[in-house]
Design a protein around this motif. Structure first.
Motif, PDB file in Angstrom:
ATOM      1  N   LEU A   3      57.927 -17.097 -21.227  1.00 43.62           N
ATOM      2  CA  LEU A   3      58.049 -18.068 -22.315  1.00 43.62           C
ATOM      3  C   LEU A   3      58.497 -19.432 -21.799  1.00 43.62           C
ATOM      4  N   GLN A   4      59.372 -19.437 -20.809  1.00 43.57           N
ATOM      5  CA  GLN A   4      59.820 -20.710 -20.248  1.00 43.57           C
ATOM      6  C   GLN A   4      58.650 -21.469 -19.631  1.00 43.57           C
ATOM      7  N   ASN A   5      57.812 -20.776 -18.896  1.00 45.66           N
ATOM      8  CA  ASN A   5      56.658 -21.426 -18.279  1.00 45.66           C
ATOM      9  C   ASN A   5      55.612 -21.823 -19.307  1.00 45.66           C
TER      10      ASN A   5
ATOM     11  N   MET B  95      62.632 -13.578  -7.303  1.00 46.97           N
ATOM     12  CA  MET B  95      61.256 -13.667  -7.792  1.00 46.97           C
ATOM     13  C   MET B  95      60.405 -14.532  -6.878  1.00 46.97           C
ATOM     14  N   ARG B  96      60.982 -15.570  -6.297  1.00 46.58           N
ATOM     15  CA  ARG B  96      60.230 -16.450  -5.432  1.00 46.58           C
ATOM     16  C   ARG B  96      59.681 -15.719  -4.207  1.00 46.58           C
TER      17      ARG B  96
ATOM     18  N   PHE C 146      54.268 -15.269 -15.059  1.00 48.51           N
ATOM     19  CA  PHE C 146      55.470 -14.647 -14.506  1.00 48.51           C
ATOM     20  C   PHE C 146      55.570 -14.954 -13.025  1.00 48.51           C
ATOM     21  N   ALA C 147      56.078 -16.124 -12.728  1.00 49.31           N
ATOM     22  CA  ALA C 147      56.265 -16.620 -11.363  1.00 49.31           C
ATOM     23  C   ALA C 147      57.089 -17.888 -11.473  1.00 49.31           C
ATOM     24  N   PRO C 148      57.661 -18.370 -10.377  1.00 51.20           N
ATOM     25  CA  PRO C 148      58.391 -19.638 -10.440  1.00 51.20           C
ATOM     26  C   PRO C 148      57.491 -20.749 -10.967  1.00 51.20           C
TER      27      PRO C 148
ATOM     28  N   VAL D 278      53.271 -21.800 -10.555  1.00 50.39           N
ATOM     29  CA  VAL D 278      52.408 -21.796 -11.740  1.00 50.39           C
ATOM     30  C   VAL D 278      51.778 -23.175 -11.907  1.00 50.39           C
ATOM     31  N   ALA D 279      52.599 -24.221 -11.784  1.00 48.89           N
ATOM     32  CA  ALA D 279      52.102 -25.592 -11.924  1.00 48.89           C
ATOM     33  C   ALA D 279      51.084 -25.930 -10.842  1.00 48.89           C
ATOM     34  N   GLU D 280      51.355 -25.492  -9.601  1.00 46.54           N
ATOM     35  CA  GLU D 280      50.423 -25.764  -8.509  1.00 46.54           C
ATOM     36  C   GLU D 280      49.086 -25.083  -8.743  1.00 46.54           C
ATOM     37  N   ALA D 281      49.109 -23.820  -9.179  1.00 48.81           N
ATOM     38  CA  ALA D 281      47.874 -23.074  -9.408  1.00 48.81           C
ATOM     39  C   ALA D 281      47.029 -23.693 -10.518  1.00 48.81           C
ATOM     40  N   CYS D 282      47.680 -24.318 -11.480  1.00 45.58           N
ATOM     41  CA  CYS D 282      46.982 -24.871 -12.648  1.00 45.58           C
ATOM     42  C   CYS D 282      46.669 -26.357 -12.515  1.00 45.58           C
ATOM     43  N   GLN D 283      47.059 -26.976 -11.419  1.00 48.01           N
ATOM     44  CA  GLN D 283      46.995 -28.435 -11.286  1.00 48.01           C
ATOM     45  C   GLN D 283      45.608 -29.000 -11.549  1.00 48.01           C
ATOM     46  N   PHE D 284      44.556 -28.343 -11.048  1.00 44.40           N
ATOM     47  CA  PHE D 284      43.206 -28.863 -11.192  1.00 44.40           C
ATOM     48  C   PHE D 284      42.385 -28.067 -12.218  1.00 44.40           C
TER      49      PHE D 284
END
Length: 276
Positions: A170-172, A1-2, A130-132, A136-142
């Motif tokens: 669901l995990q994310n 997936m990565r 649906f991504a590592p 997801v965390a980086e895209a949402c950081q700001f």
């Protein structure tokens, strides 16, 4: 997936990052508070049968509907967003990044939102998760607000209609709910797919379990199905999979999801239409 996620990134360094943008939609009222400019990023790993933006699925550098290049720098997009700053200030609006899937261009998303934050603009992101988790965390950081798309609570049906597993989604979502960024869950209400009493109860039961005692959770948005994107599939020479699966769709039964949400004491809001 990565590897699939990384193929949409063209990162040489953070000061010169470029992204693939297939649409910049001004004066949007359904993608966060106030009047907003929505930046649609190209590339998506999901294949939702009802997707209204098929031109945004592949990671190519050309918009296949218009033939135009989709490559833009952070500075170029930022400049276009700032053109509507007066509307953001007067309405409490801002910029929303959507897609496609923004996590596939996480570096670009991060830098664009950082610039908008610097200018005091409200920032929101829409993701299906649906991504590592790292991207997801980086895209949402700001982001000041996360709009998290959840299509189905049934794993088998999720795979059938979106082409991907529900598990990482669901995990994310659980990881995001453990954070501090305000989050709304968005559900596209699709006839015969997730608007039956059984599917609605499964969905709201799952959301209740995931969001219980999570202060960042602010509610649910229901977006009724529309077929506005069906004509795009003809232009792209593709099959509109939802129409093939359900040739005579009825109106989305929003009421059954509202009732299920009420049963689990979940705050719910109905928007005018499904955008993805």
């Amino acid at each position: 997936m990565r590897s699939s996620a990384e193929q949409c990134s063209r990162t040489s360094n953070l000061s010169a990052i470029m992204g693939r943008v297939f649409n910049i939609q001004r004066f949007s009222l359904h993608d966060g508070p106030g009047i907003r400019t929505v930046v649609f990023l190209k590339g998506c790993q999901m294949r939702c049968a009802w997707c209204a933006n098929p031109e945004g699925i592949d990671c190519g550098e050309v918009n296949r509907l218009t033939g135009e290049s989709t490559l833009l720098t952070v500075a170029q997009v930022h400049q276009q967003v700032l053109a509507d700053e007066i509307y953001f200030r007067t309405s409490g609006g801002g910029v929303t990044l959507s897609g496609g899937e923004i996590a596939l261009q996480s570096g670009f998303a991060r830098e664009l939102l950082a610039l908008c934050r610097r200018d005091g603009l409200h920032t929101a992101v829409e993701t299906a998760g649906f991504a590592p988790w790292s991207v997801v965390a980086e895209a949402c950081q700001f982001a000041d607000l996360v709009l998290y798309d959840l299509k189905l609570a049934d794993a088998e049906q999720h795979l059938r209609y979106t082409g991907v597993s529900l598990k990482p989604v669901l995990q994310n979502l659980q990881r995001m709910l453990a954070g501090k960024i305000p989050l709304r869950i968005r559900i596209p209400v699709i006839p015969y797919v997730n608007d039956t009493p059984d599917q609605a109860e499964k969905m709201m039961s799952l959301i209740h379990t995931l969001t219980h005692h999570r202060p960042c959770f602010t509610g649910i948005d229901l977006l009724p199905y529309h077929a506005f994107g069906a004509g795009k599939y003809v232009l792209l020479g593709q099959t509109y999979r939802y129409a093939a699966m359900h040739p005579n769709p009825r109106k989305a039964n929003v009421r059954v999801l509202k009732q299920a949400a009420k049963q689990f004491r979940l705050p719910v809001n109905v928007l005018s239409h499904c955008i993805a």
